[in-house]
Scaffold this motif. Structure first.
Motif, PDB file in Angstrom:
ATOM      1  N   THR A 184      73.295 -34.970  42.724  1.00 21.52           N
ATOM      2  CA  THR A 184      73.650 -34.910  41.304  1.00 21.52           C
ATOM      3  C   THR A 184      72.789 -35.858  40.484  1.00 21.52           C
ATOM      4  O   THR A 184      72.277 -35.494  39.413  1.00 21.52           O
ATOM      5  CB  THR A 184      75.144 -35.251  41.126  1.00 21.52           C
ATOM      6  N   TRP A 212      82.652 -29.694  41.479  1.00 21.39           N
ATOM      7  CA  TRP A 212      81.449 -30.504  41.252  1.00 21.39           C
ATOM      8  C   TRP A 212      81.624 -31.355  39.991  1.00 21.39           C
ATOM      9  O   TRP A 212      81.363 -32.570  40.006  1.00 21.39           O
ATOM     10  CB  TRP A 212      80.255 -29.567  41.108  1.00 21.39           C
ATOM     11  N   LEU A 255      76.093 -34.829  33.402  1.00 19.43           N
ATOM     12  CA  LEU A 255      75.837 -33.630  34.198  1.00 19.43           C
ATOM     13  C   LEU A 255      75.983 -32.371  33.342  1.00 19.43           C
ATOM     14  O   LEU A 255      75.145 -31.470  33.404  1.00 19.43           O
ATOM     15  CB  LEU A 255      76.795 -33.575  35.390  1.00 19.43           C
TER      16      LEU A 255
END
Length: 282
Positions: A65, A87, A100
């Motif tokens: 990530t 996630w 993210l």
């Protein structure tokens, strides 16, 4: 299966699966599926063939990530809703969710199916495309047709390494970053799936339902461990097998197991497809 008449016909219409024993191999949404079946008169035998093991807090997924934050992908492929949400949930625990979401939003996001699309939109992102078949093969075809040379592609896995997909994209010039947010394993308690398998082999199930390809793999893997692969496959061939969609059915069809599928890959249509198959056999 004998045809009903008189009061039996009325009973069959009210409870179209009355008197049938149906095996449920799902872990997720097993209760929902069992409820749909029981309301139609079926007896349900539940034996989850797999379980999901989350790996969001694994050091490897954290590193992956962070790598995507440093070099955001041009294309993101979300293969499952539970995986994509997992996630992001992991990223929130690491304090990286906002970054993210922003990084993923810079690229083009593809959803393998409606559940993945729902997770994408639930995160405030927008999906650009989704295949009608909900299959990884169609995702690959779409990407290769548009060209992927020089693109960085983030591929959220769903318990399967998707080796063929990764190899084909890499051979076409893409840099593929796989994101293994969970994996499939055999259930911790093997008793229920063993009992379901024994009933299946003995001819004690009128139908068996599958809602994921890993459930098929789990059932066969456990059959291998018990030296029952051939009897289980033969039993499946002579039992009414119902799959939620073509992706789930693929490993069964590879073993020559006929199956029934709904037009839409959902539990409700799946149960209605079972009803129709039962009526046709009657």
């Amino acid at each position: 299966m004998a045809a009903a008449s008189g009061t039996d016909t009325a009973s069959a219409q009210a409870a179209p699966l009355h008197g049938l024993t149906v095996g449920v191999t799902a872990e997720r949404k097993a209760e929902e599926l069992a409820g749909l079946l029981e309301r139609r008169g079926a007896r349900v035998l539940h034996g989850a063939a797999v379980r999901i093991v989350q790996v969001e807090d694994d050091e490897r997924i954290v590193d992956i990530t962070r790598g995507l934050l440093a070099a955001p992908p041009d294309v993101v492929v979300a293969t499952t809703g539970v995986g994509f949400r997992g996630w992001l949930a992991g990223a929130e625990r690491w304090g990286l969710r906002e970054e993210l979401v922003a990084a993923l939003g810079r690229g083009e996001i593809l959803a393998r199916g409606p559940k993945a699309r729902g997770a994408i939109r639930g995160a405030g992102l927008t999906d650009a495309w989704s295949p009608a078949t909900e299959s990884s093969a169609e995702v690959l075809e779409h990407l290769l047709d548009r060209g992927v040379a020089g693109l960085r592609i983030a591929l959220q896995l769903h318990g399967d390494p998707l080796t063929d997909l990764v190899d084909a994209l890499s051979a076409a010039g893409a840099e593929v970053v796989t994101v293994p947010v969970y994996r499939w394993e055999l259930p911790a308690d093997l008793g229920p799936v063993d009992h379901l398998t024994d009933r299946l082999v003995a001819g004690g199930l009128d139908a068996v339902t599958f809602t994921s390809a890993p459930a098929v793999g789990g059932l066969l893997r456990r059959a291998d461990e018990r030296d029952l692969r051939e009897p289980v496959v033969e039993a499946l061939r002579r039992t009414l097998v119902v799959c939620v969609g073509p992706v789930t059915a693929a490993p069964l069809e590879a073993h020559g197991v006929p199956n029934v599928q709904p037009e839409r890959a959902r539990l409700g249509p799946m149960v209605r497809a079972l009803e129709a198959a039962v009526a046709a056999r009657a």
